[in-house]
Design an enzyme around this catalytic site. Structure first.
Site, PDB file in Angstrom:
ATOM      1  N   HIS A 197      24.238  43.042  57.981  1.00  0.00           N
ATOM      2  CA  HIS A 197      24.518  44.332  58.623  1.00  0.00           C
ATOM      3  C   HIS A 197      25.989  44.497  59.015  1.00  0.00           C
ATOM      4  O   HIS A 197      26.399  45.575  59.414  1.00  0.00           O
ATOM      5  CB  HIS A 197      23.649  44.496  59.877  1.00  0.00           C
ATOM      6  CG  HIS A 197      24.131  43.684  61.032  1.00  0.00           C
ATOM      7  ND1 HIS A 197      24.123  42.304  61.016  1.00  0.00           N
ATOM      8  CD2 HIS A 197      24.661  44.060  62.210  1.00  0.00           C
ATOM      9  CE1 HIS A 197      24.633  41.850  62.153  1.00  0.00           C
ATOM     10  NE2 HIS A 197      24.963  42.903  62.901  1.00  0.00           N
ATOM     11  N   HIS A 215      30.069  47.837  60.819  1.00  0.00           N
ATOM     12  CA  HIS A 215      28.830  47.403  61.486  1.00  0.00           C
ATOM     13  C   HIS A 215      27.761  48.449  61.193  1.00  0.00           C
ATOM     14  O   HIS A 215      27.735  49.508  61.801  1.00  0.00           O
ATOM     15  CB  HIS A 215      29.066  47.278  62.997  1.00  0.00           C
ATOM     16  CG  HIS A 215      27.928  46.650  63.722  1.00  0.00           C
ATOM     17  ND1 HIS A 215      26.720  47.307  63.963  1.00  0.00           N
ATOM     18  CD2 HIS A 215      27.799  45.419  64.257  1.00  0.00           C
ATOM     19  CE1 HIS A 215      25.923  46.505  64.621  1.00  0.00           C
ATOM     20  NE2 HIS A 215      26.545  45.349  64.813  1.00  0.00           N
TER      21      HIS A 215
END
Length: 159
Positions: A65, A80
């Protein structure tokens, strides 16, 4: 507009299609208070994410992620994907790069299963951060529509 006097103006490209928003709108103190650094976020309209800059992929989190791109001028850019997505343990993330790989702005980084993530209530607003305190001198967020790899997310000068 940024002060152009004797400063090089750098740009980070939009990492995805969607809408560019300021970090304050995330409601997450880590990003809103700029603890990791300054930047902006994208409200994703699809699951195709690209590199915001030329550089080297220096880190991919185990959970897939988070991606860090190190630019030629020594800036570390954090992508992110979503908020609290570390809890997904990589499910729904399909990387197209590996650590150590050279990328150009607009090169595909990762595809996410956006439909399922949103259906499960996952917050997919995606912060893009210039890592570190005091790295930038000035930073301008380019609010509005984001166009992956083409539109500008932020413009900045370095200290």
């Amino acid at each position: 507009m940024l002060n152009k006097e004797n400063k090089i103006i750098y740009e980070l490209k939009a990492v995805a299609n969607g809408k560019i928003i300021p970090l304050e709108e995330l409601g997450d103190d880590i990003f809103a208070k700029r603890i990791l650094g300054d930047g902006a976020a994208v409200m994703l309209s699809d699951g195709n994410l690209v590199s915001p800059a030329d550089g080297v992929v220096t880190q991919i989190s185990e959970e897939k992620h988070l991606y860090i791109i190190s630019t030629p001028e020594g800036v570390n850019v954090i992508v992110h994907i979503g908020l609290d997505t570390v809890q997904l343990r990589g499910e729904g993330f399909h990387p197209h790069v590996v650590q150590g790989q050279q990328v150009k702005a607009g090169d595909r980084l990762v595809t996410v299963d956006l439909v399922n993530m949103l259906a499960n209530g996952t917050d997919m607003r995606t912060p893009v951060i210039i890592a570190g305190e005091g790295v930038t001198d000035e930073l301008e967020v380019c609010l509005g529509d984001a166009h992956a790899g083409d539109g500008v997310l932020v413009r900045y000068t370095l200290k």
